[in-house]
Design an enzyme around this catalytic site. Sequence first.
Site, short mmCIF file in Angstrom:
data_model
loop_
_atom_site.label_atom_id
_atom_site.label_comp_id
_atom_site.label_asym_id
_atom_site.label_seq_id
_atom_site.Cartn_x
_atom_site.Cartn_y
_atom_site.Cartn_z
N LYS A 174 -89.09 9.65 75.48
CA LYS A 174 -89.55 9.90 76.84
C LYS A 174 -90.17 11.29 76.85
O LYS A 174 -89.50 12.28 76.53
CB LYS A 174 -88.39 9.81 77.83
CG LYS A 174 -88.81 9.86 79.27
CD LYS A 174 -87.66 9.49 80.19
CE LYS A 174 -88.12 9.38 81.63
NZ LYS A 174 -87.01 8.94 82.52
N ASP A 182 -81.96 5.55 92.46
CA ASP A 182 -83.23 4.89 92.17
C ASP A 182 -83.01 3.61 91.36
O ASP A 182 -83.70 3.36 90.39
CB ASP A 182 -84.16 5.84 91.43
CG ASP A 182 -85.64 5.49 91.62
OD1 ASP A 182 -85.95 4.71 92.53
OD2 ASP A 182 -86.47 5.98 90.85
N VAL A 221 -93.31 6.91 78.14
CA VAL A 221 -92.35 6.54 77.11
C VAL A 221 -93.12 5.98 75.92
O VAL A 221 -94.01 5.15 76.07
CB VAL A 221 -91.33 5.50 77.62
CG1 VAL A 221 -90.36 5.11 76.50
CG2 VAL A 221 -90.56 6.05 78.82
N ASP A 239 -66.29 13.79 94.83
CA ASP A 239 -65.23 12.79 94.79
C ASP A 239 -65.76 11.46 95.27
O ASP A 239 -66.94 11.32 95.57
CB ASP A 239 -64.04 13.24 95.66
CG ASP A 239 -64.47 13.60 97.08
OD1 ASP A 239 -65.13 12.76 97.73
OD2 ASP A 239 -64.16 14.71 97.53
N GLY A 288 -94.89 2.69 78.24
CA GLY A 288 -95.04 2.68 79.69
C GLY A 288 -95.25 4.07 80.23
O GLY A 288 -94.92 5.07 79.57
N GLY A 333 -94.91 6.55 83.86
CA GLY A 333 -94.29 6.67 85.17
C GLY A 333 -94.74 7.94 85.86
O GLY A 333 -95.63 8.65 85.37
N SER A 334 -94.09 8.23 86.98
CA SER A 334 -94.50 9.39 87.77
C SER A 334 -94.17 10.71 87.07
O SER A 334 -94.76 11.74 87.37
CB SER A 334 -93.81 9.35 89.14
OG SER A 334 -92.40 9.35 88.99
#
Length: 329
Positions: free
Chosen positions: A101, A193, A86, A220, A79, A81-82
């Site tokens: 990746k 995301d 991968v 925290d 695949g 991506g931006s």
Amino acid sequence: MEEKKTRRKEKFRPKPIEIPPSSETSWRLDAGNAVFTHGNLEISSEGIKGAAENVRSDDLKGCQWITGLDELELGEILGRGSTGFVQKAIHKSTGRRLALKVISVYEQEKRHQLLKEIRTLYKADNPYVVEFYEAFYKDGNIYIALELMDAGTLSDLASKAGKIPEVALASLAVQMLHGLVYLHSLQHQVHRDIKPSNLLVNFEGQCKLTDFGITRDLQDSIAVCTSFIGTAFYMSPERIKGSEYSYHSDLWGFGLSLLECAIGKFPYPETDVYIDLVQAIVSGPIPDIPDDYSDLFGDFVRLCLQKDPVDRPPASALLKHQWIVQSTA
């Protein structure tokens, strides 16, 4: 407790290296473009090394079964991506499959994201987060070696299945929630995301969080952040409005992802006008729940998709919801 100790003995877990905040003056390429250096972190074709007091001991040099990029036979592209792509790979001597990746270090935004992802994955110790093996540098690219999830992403699974059956979806949801509990409560991080393409699955039914390039560390459990970053389609209303947000924003993306898997497509109406989508998310009604899913599922999703983040239960509370309890009993 004994079971947990045994599992950790069987699986190598690297000693954390503290990576300083990213800045354009802190990275460089050394030794004839063969070593990528960022603060106390060095990545070469032989893997990750620390510097000064953070160097790992001789018995913790990285993944025990892969020590160099040349040990891998590269396979098909899984695949894009931006930030990169991968690729499937096989460890030549063991036959073990993994995912690589690949990200260029020359683009500033990608460089910042890959360093964040390496830091998050490097110190992760949770079965609901994709397992990190090692990272390598060669010819301007960082190669992050990860556990191969052979069914692809949740998005891939949903597109092939059309709709994911409710029982199967509940099983996946439990695992996603455990991953979010770990990220929020133990690591004090907001993923920022959460969406189907950032949730990996395999044919054994496991589901794991991935793509930590834009996570945000919080001090925290009540801290907040304000930056506008992530995939707009899955952003919570408070993030779209530019308000402060915290861990609850991840639950919006989680709930929307579940609903997408139940419907078989993105829950909000298709539109070519971005502002229409924004208005629907911020002020429109919660998308319809499929009639062939239970009322408990509908209640669960509606809790995740509350407009006001304070009305969204944390991941730990959602694990106790009746839909989860009954579906996984």
